[in-house]
Scaffold this active site. Sequence first.
Site, mmCIF file in Angstrom:
data_model
loop_
_atom_site.group_PDB
_atom_site.id
_atom_site.type_symbol
_atom_site.label_atom_id
_atom_site.label_comp_id
_atom_site.label_asym_id
_atom_site.label_seq_id
_atom_site.Cartn_x
_atom_site.Cartn_y
_atom_site.Cartn_z
ATOM 1 N N THR A 7 13.084 38.068 61.015
ATOM 2 C CA THR A 7 13.308 39.092 60.003
ATOM 3 C C THR A 7 14.569 38.685 59.232
ATOM 4 O O THR A 7 15.278 37.762 59.641
ATOM 5 C CB THR A 7 13.545 40.479 60.641
ATOM 6 O OG1 THR A 7 14.549 40.352 61.636
ATOM 7 C CG2 THR A 7 12.288 41.031 61.259
ATOM 8 N N ARG A 30 15.086 44.240 54.343
ATOM 9 C CA ARG A 30 14.052 44.444 55.343
ATOM 10 C C ARG A 30 12.873 43.552 54.963
ATOM 11 O O ARG A 30 12.272 43.732 53.907
ATOM 12 C CB ARG A 30 13.640 45.916 55.324
ATOM 13 C CG ARG A 30 13.200 46.469 56.629
ATOM 14 C CD ARG A 30 13.539 47.931 56.707
ATOM 15 N NE ARG A 30 14.872 48.078 57.257
ATOM 16 C CZ ARG A 30 15.137 48.089 58.558
ATOM 17 N NH1 ARG A 30 14.170 47.983 59.441
ATOM 18 N NH2 ARG A 30 16.382 48.213 58.980
ATOM 19 N N GLU A 87 -0.215 37.605 43.984
ATOM 20 C CA GLU A 87 -0.952 37.040 45.124
ATOM 21 C C GLU A 87 -1.096 35.533 44.980
ATOM 22 O O GLU A 87 -1.315 35.019 43.884
ATOM 23 C CB GLU A 87 -2.333 37.699 45.244
ATOM 24 C CG GLU A 87 -2.227 39.059 45.885
ATOM 25 C CD GLU A 87 -3.557 39.780 45.987
ATOM 26 O OE1 GLU A 87 -4.585 39.217 45.601
ATOM 27 O OE2 GLU A 87 -3.547 40.934 46.458
ATOM 28 N N TYR A 125 2.479 42.009 40.528
ATOM 29 C CA TYR A 125 1.553 41.448 41.520
ATOM 30 C C TYR A 125 1.589 39.933 41.438
ATOM 31 O O TYR A 125 1.599 39.375 40.347
ATOM 32 C CB TYR A 125 0.115 41.931 41.272
ATOM 33 C CG TYR A 125 -0.331 42.865 42.367
ATOM 34 C CD1 TYR A 125 -0.427 42.409 43.677
ATOM 35 C CD2 TYR A 125 -0.625 44.204 42.105
ATOM 36 C CE1 TYR A 125 -0.805 43.259 44.698
ATOM 37 C CE2 TYR A 125 -0.998 45.066 43.120
ATOM 38 C CZ TYR A 125 -1.079 44.584 44.414
ATOM 39 O OH TYR A 125 -1.440 45.411 45.426
ATOM 40 N N LYS A 176 18.619 41.687 60.171
ATOM 41 C CA LYS A 176 19.486 41.907 61.340
ATOM 42 C C LYS A 176 20.817 41.158 61.133
ATOM 43 O O LYS A 176 21.534 41.474 60.201
ATOM 44 C CB LYS A 176 18.742 41.485 62.612
ATOM 45 C CG LYS A 176 17.458 42.304 62.822
ATOM 46 C CD LYS A 176 16.794 42.020 64.140
ATOM 47 C CE LYS A 176 15.579 42.896 64.359
ATOM 48 N NZ LYS A 176 14.348 42.364 63.763
ATOM 49 N N ASP A 199 10.987 33.182 67.987
ATOM 50 C CA ASP A 199 11.280 34.378 67.204
ATOM 51 C C ASP A 199 12.806 34.544 67.223
ATOM 52 O O ASP A 199 13.377 34.984 68.210
ATOM 53 C CB ASP A 199 10.577 35.580 67.861
ATOM 54 C CG ASP A 199 10.845 36.890 67.149
ATOM 55 O OD1 ASP A 199 11.802 36.951 66.349
ATOM 56 O OD2 ASP A 199 10.112 37.862 67.408
HETATM 57 N N1 DSN Z 1 13.019 46.906 66.711
HETATM 58 C C1 DSN Z 1 13.861 45.744 66.608
HETATM 59 C C2 DSN Z 1 15.041 45.835 67.492
HETATM 60 O O1 DSN Z 1 15.665 46.878 67.477
HETATM 61 O O2 DSN Z 1 15.388 44.887 68.173
HETATM 62 C C3 DSN Z 1 13.116 44.497 66.810
HETATM 63 O O3 DSN Z 1 12.086 44.416 65.889
#
Ligand code: DSN
Length: 427
Positions: free
Chosen positions: A231, A240, A61, A59, A234, A205
């Site tokens: 994120t 993740r 925080e 932990y 990708k 984003d």
């Molecule tokens: N769900 C994702 C996508 O497939 O683009 C975006 O968060």
Amino acid sequence: MEFFEDLMEAALDEVDPEISGLVAEELERQRVHIELIASENFVPRAIMEAQGSILTNKYAEGYPRKKYYGGCKYVERIEEIAIERAKKLFGSDHANVQPHAGTTANQAAYFTVMKPGDTMLAMKLDQGGHLSHGHPLNFTGMIYKIASYGVNRDTEMIDYDEIARLARECAPKVIVAGASAYPRKIDFARFRQIADEAGAVLITDMAHIAGLVAGGAHENPTPHSDFVTSTTQKTLRGPRGAFVLCRGKYASDLDRTVFPGVQGGPIMQAIAAKAACFKIASAPAFRDYANQVVKNASALAKELQELGYRLVSGGTDNHMMLIDLRSKKVTGKDAERILEEAGITANKNSIPFDPEKPTVTSGLRLGAAAVTSRGMKEGEMREIARAIDEVISASGDVEATNRVRSRMAEMSASYPLYRGMRGARAR
Ligand code: DSN
């Protein structure tokens, strides 16, 4: 298994063979299928090692040097390294690496600068935006006034003059740039200009294109944006998870919004994996990867066009494309299903001004990030395009499906995935 004696040392397949078996089946699926979901990728083993590490026990925080728990000496250092690497990689004043997911990262940026009832101008979900850009069923649609922009009906590209007009009309507190299903480059300098004219905060984003940005294959939104959210799983090829970058003047407000505002304990194993991901993405070889992703997407797009498929906006500049399937007399939903049976994984996706509902759609979204991570190049992309056409043209006929599935499995086998891991076949 002697539950109490051996539990701390027992492997998953001893403790829970049912779940372990399903993980092994999923590994086999990942190995033999051609992965074209534009938001997915295959992480290097090092990322999994960090994410599956003993850091899960800790932990922490708070922020480095201001943690609310003892024993944080090492995890603090890990978080500091992740922050410094993120700042350097994207050229930002400040980074918060604690957000658990992309929507939480967006929530943190929004909550830092908006109050309930404020207006946000963002891209419509059905024209390429994301749920957290103002969908009525998302928290954004529930607590903010949403004004949305889309693409031009003729060009199917973002119409910057229209965004400027909407911004003058609705005087938004925040303008969101960035998309989940937009195959073209985004002009962040133009977004900055529109935000400045409207007196709005610009939040970008960049989740989909973060790896392309890191590898120099897409313009970096950071110098133009007040906040950048992303994120890591990708095109960035990491775990993740998510992070937020911001200009120095928002740094302490953003940190307070992430913790204690919207999250409690950070997931330290994910932060370690993010740190490793930023290191990998800073290496010169990552530029080759990012450029190859774009080249592969372009090769896939061109071959599909030659086979008679209409692509939304006429092509792609990034890692993804949207096929308009209407002339092929198949819906996105059916195309997704018949391709999966043939060993090709993709997702149905609304196209701009789609006459079908979102659960059916007229489109299919394809991306090249995952196949590029396996080492595939333009030749394989052309072969995959022909395989897609064979299955769709045969409307999922069993013989065509079987033929394509065995060709795709053969192609996959030439690009081994996670060689040292035990898949379902080895069990
Ligand atoms: N769900 C994702 C996508 O497939 O683009 C975006 O968060």
